[in-house]
Design an enzyme around this catalytic site. Structure first.
Site, mmCIF file in Angstrom:
data_model
loop_
_atom_site.group_PDB
_atom_site.id
_atom_site.type_symbol
_atom_site.label_atom_id
_atom_site.label_comp_id
_atom_site.label_asym_id
_atom_site.label_seq_id
_atom_site.Cartn_x
_atom_site.Cartn_y
_atom_site.Cartn_z
ATOM 1 N N GLY A 1 3.195 6.202 -7.968
ATOM 2 C CA GLY A 1 2.949 4.785 -7.664
ATOM 3 C C GLY A 1 3.866 4.289 -6.559
ATOM 4 O O GLY A 1 4.479 3.228 -6.671
ATOM 5 N N VAL B 1 -2.503 9.536 -11.968
ATOM 6 C CA VAL B 1 -1.572 10.157 -12.923
ATOM 7 C C VAL B 1 -2.013 10.015 -14.378
ATOM 8 O O VAL B 1 -1.401 10.598 -15.269
ATOM 9 C CB VAL B 1 -0.121 9.630 -12.741
ATOM 10 C CG1 VAL B 1 0.465 10.086 -11.411
ATOM 11 C CG2 VAL B 1 -0.037 8.127 -12.910
ATOM 12 N N ASN C 1 6.975 6.082 -12.045
ATOM 13 C CA ASN C 1 6.966 4.631 -11.799
ATOM 14 C C ASN C 1 5.570 4.020 -11.905
ATOM 15 O O ASN C 1 5.437 2.835 -12.211
ATOM 16 C CB ASN C 1 7.546 4.380 -10.403
ATOM 17 C CG ASN C 1 7.226 2.997 -9.885
ATOM 18 O OD1 ASN C 1 7.836 2.013 -10.285
ATOM 19 N ND2 ASN C 1 6.228 2.897 -8.998
ATOM 20 N N SER D 1 10.108 -1.071 -19.209
ATOM 21 C CA SER D 1 10.101 -2.517 -18.981
ATOM 22 C C SER D 1 10.927 -3.157 -20.090
ATOM 23 O O SER D 1 11.022 -2.612 -21.192
ATOM 24 C CB SER D 1 8.664 -3.038 -19.071
ATOM 25 O OG SER D 1 8.663 -4.448 -19.265
ATOM 26 N N TYR E 1 0.733 -3.159 -23.327
ATOM 27 C CA TYR E 1 1.751 -2.835 -22.311
ATOM 28 C C TYR E 1 3.098 -2.567 -22.993
ATOM 29 O O TYR E 1 3.763 -1.571 -22.703
ATOM 30 C CB TYR E 1 1.861 -4.012 -21.338
ATOM 31 C CG TYR E 1 2.857 -3.824 -20.209
ATOM 32 C CD1 TYR E 1 2.551 -3.004 -19.120
ATOM 33 C CD2 TYR E 1 4.079 -4.480 -20.217
ATOM 34 C CE1 TYR E 1 3.458 -2.848 -18.080
ATOM 35 C CE2 TYR E 1 4.986 -4.339 -19.183
ATOM 36 C CZ TYR E 1 4.679 -3.526 -18.112
ATOM 37 O OH TYR E 1 5.575 -3.361 -17.077
ATOM 38 N N ALA F 1 3.687 -1.629 -26.044
ATOM 39 C CA ALA F 1 3.631 -0.388 -26.833
ATOM 40 C C ALA F 1 3.789 0.828 -25.923
ATOM 41 O O ALA F 1 4.530 1.772 -26.235
ATOM 42 C CB ALA F 1 2.306 -0.311 -27.588
HETATM 43 P P1 NAP Z 1 2.605 -2.709 -8.452
HETATM 44 O O1 NAP Z 1 3.144 -3.384 -7.261
HETATM 45 O O2 NAP Z 1 1.358 -3.191 -9.089
HETATM 46 O O3 NAP Z 1 2.465 -1.153 -8.122
HETATM 47 C C1 NAP Z 1 1.942 -0.272 -9.059
HETATM 48 C C2 NAP Z 1 1.899 1.119 -8.470
HETATM 49 O O4 NAP Z 1 1.386 1.995 -9.482
HETATM 50 C C3 NAP Z 1 1.000 1.205 -7.254
HETATM 51 O O5 NAP Z 1 1.615 2.019 -6.281
HETATM 52 C C4 NAP Z 1 -0.241 1.902 -7.816
HETATM 53 O O6 NAP Z 1 -0.854 2.757 -6.870
HETATM 54 C C5 NAP Z 1 0.363 2.769 -8.896
HETATM 55 N N1 NAP Z 1 -0.620 3.191 -9.890
HETATM 56 C C6 NAP Z 1 -1.286 2.435 -10.796
HETATM 57 N N2 NAP Z 1 -2.122 3.204 -11.501
HETATM 58 C C7 NAP Z 1 -1.971 4.468 -11.045
HETATM 59 C C8 NAP Z 1 -2.560 5.701 -11.376
HETATM 60 N N3 NAP Z 1 -3.481 5.822 -12.354
HETATM 61 N N4 NAP Z 1 -2.177 6.821 -10.691
HETATM 62 C C9 NAP Z 1 -1.239 6.737 -9.716
HETATM 63 N N5 NAP Z 1 -0.662 5.579 -9.343
HETATM 64 C C10 NAP Z 1 -1.026 4.460 -10.003
HETATM 65 O O7 NAP Z 1 3.678 -2.712 -9.641
HETATM 66 P P2 NAP Z 1 5.281 -2.718 -9.662
HETATM 67 O O8 NAP Z 1 5.693 -4.066 -10.070
HETATM 68 O O9 NAP Z 1 5.853 -2.103 -8.454
HETATM 69 O O10 NAP Z 1 5.498 -1.781 -10.949
HETATM 70 C C11 NAP Z 1 6.008 -0.479 -10.875
HETATM 71 C C12 NAP Z 1 6.447 -0.065 -12.264
HETATM 72 O O11 NAP Z 1 7.437 -0.989 -12.734
HETATM 73 C C13 NAP Z 1 5.321 -0.102 -13.303
HETATM 74 O O12 NAP Z 1 5.450 0.986 -14.191
HETATM 75 C C14 NAP Z 1 5.572 -1.420 -14.037
HETATM 76 O O13 NAP Z 1 5.059 -1.412 -15.339
HETATM 77 C C15 NAP Z 1 7.077 -1.458 -14.019
HETATM 78 N N6 NAP Z 1 7.622 -2.802 -14.212
HETATM 79 C C16 NAP Z 1 7.367 -3.816 -13.334
HETATM 80 C C17 NAP Z 1 7.888 -5.080 -13.568
HETATM 81 C C18 NAP Z 1 7.633 -6.250 -12.647
HETATM 82 O O14 NAP Z 1 8.028 -7.374 -13.009
HETATM 83 N N7 NAP Z 1 7.028 -6.053 -11.485
HETATM 84 C C19 NAP Z 1 8.685 -5.311 -14.703
HETATM 85 C C20 NAP Z 1 8.928 -4.265 -15.569
HETATM 86 C C21 NAP Z 1 8.396 -3.004 -15.316
HETATM 87 P P3 NAP Z 1 -2.348 2.516 -6.244
HETATM 88 O O15 NAP Z 1 -2.379 1.098 -5.745
HETATM 89 O O16 NAP Z 1 -2.385 3.550 -5.187
HETATM 90 O O17 NAP Z 1 -3.312 2.746 -7.357
#
Ligand code: NAP
Length: 243
Positions: free
Chosen positions: A8, A60, A86, A138, A151, A153
């Site tokens: 990601g 993934v 990630n 998270s 989410y 869980a």
């Molecule tokens: P984001 O901007 O929505 O980016 C998500 C990334 O995950 C994108 O690069 C997307 O790639 C990729 N992705 C989603 N489904 C996928 C799949 N099936 N296979 C491969 N890649 C996939 O989110 P973010 O905020 O950066 O979040 C990154 C991580 O941090 C996540 O695990 C999220 O749960 C965690 N997190 C975020 C926050 C927050 O507040 N933002 C808080 C706690 C935890 P494509 O677009 O190429 O599909």
């Protein structure tokens, strides 16, 4: 030069993490699923600044696609030294509205993907007696988030997987840790209204929201060679929201 696979990595926290590892002198493998153009643009940005970067597209949540992704990395460089799990999705829904399909998609993308990637990464890490695995959970995986039961869980599962795998791989020179971000401004949180974001900011002891850089710094720290005595840990990056 270490080979670092970031799932990601097309945007948000993953893209910023890739920038930091690239600046650190590592070769980064930018995994993406749908956003191939964004990943390619990031690759060009990193290569223009002298870094080594490759794009590798794979869903993934699909074990076969993950197997192919790792086979490619193994053929080209012998395997990943660092794995950052990630990739993830989020969804806000009342518990009673969560469908079987919502549940499956969430668990497949946010938890099973971590299992698939660790499973493929480990044999070459074990052979080389070196590895760093950093999973992105998270704070909702620590304390539970209302209207995000599936989410929460999945992210709690990531914490359990991290702790158990860390104990199993301790003697193999492999550390397994996770970061648990709080509220970070990315496309994932863009679905929240500015009022919601302001309320979350006010609830955060630092009075600020996090940035992808804040999380990326913590990931890089856990991946350093000098972090070899840190394993099985959950590092909160949340401005004190969860203590
Ligand atoms: P984001 O901007 O929505 O980016 C998500 C990334 O995950 C994108 O690069 C997307 O790639 C990729 N992705 C989603 N489904 C996928 C799949 N099936 N296979 C491969 N890649 C996939 O989110 P973010 O905020 O950066 O979040 C990154 C991580 O941090 C996540 O695990 C999220 O749960 C965690 N997190 C975020 C926050 C927050 O507040 N933002 C808080 C706690 C935890 P494509 O677009 O190429 O599909």
């Amino acid at each position: 030069m270490r080979n670092v696979l970031i799932t990601g990595a097309s945007r948000g926290i993953g893209a910023e993490t890739a920038r930091l590892f690239a600046q650190n002198g590592d070769r980064v493998w930018l995994n993406c699923c749908r956003s191939l153009q964004k990943a390619e643009a990031l690759r060009q940005e990193l290569c223009a600044s002298g870094a080594a970067a490759e794009v590798i597209q794979a869903d993934v949540s699909d074990p076969e696609a993950v197997r192919r992704m790792f086979r490619t990395i193994e053929e080209q460089c012998g395997g990943a030294d660092v794995l950052v799990n990630n990739a993830g999705i989020a969804q806000t829904k009342l518990f009673t509205d969560i469908t079987d399909e919502d549940w499956r998609r969430m668990l497949d993308t946010d938890l099973s993907s971590v299992f698939y990637c660790c499973r493929e990464a480990l044999p070459s890490m074990i052979r080389r007696k070196y590895g760093r695995i950093i999973n992105v959970s998270s704070m909702w995986g620590q304390v539970g988030g209302s209207c995000e039961v599936h989410y929460s869980a999945a992210k709690a599962g990531v914490i359990g997987l991290t702790k158990a795998l860390a104990t199993e791989e301790g003697l193999s020179g492999i550390t397994v840790n996770c970061v648990a971000p709080g509220v970070i401004r990315t496309e994932m949180t863009a679905m929240l209204s500015e009022d919601d974001m302001a309320a979350l900011r006010d609830e955060t002891p630092t009075g600020t929201l996090g940035t992808p850089f804040d999380v990326a710094r913590a990931i890089l720290f856990l991946a350093e060679d000098s972090s070899s005595f840190i394993t099985g840990q959950v590092l909160g990056v949340n401005g004190g929201f969860v203590v």
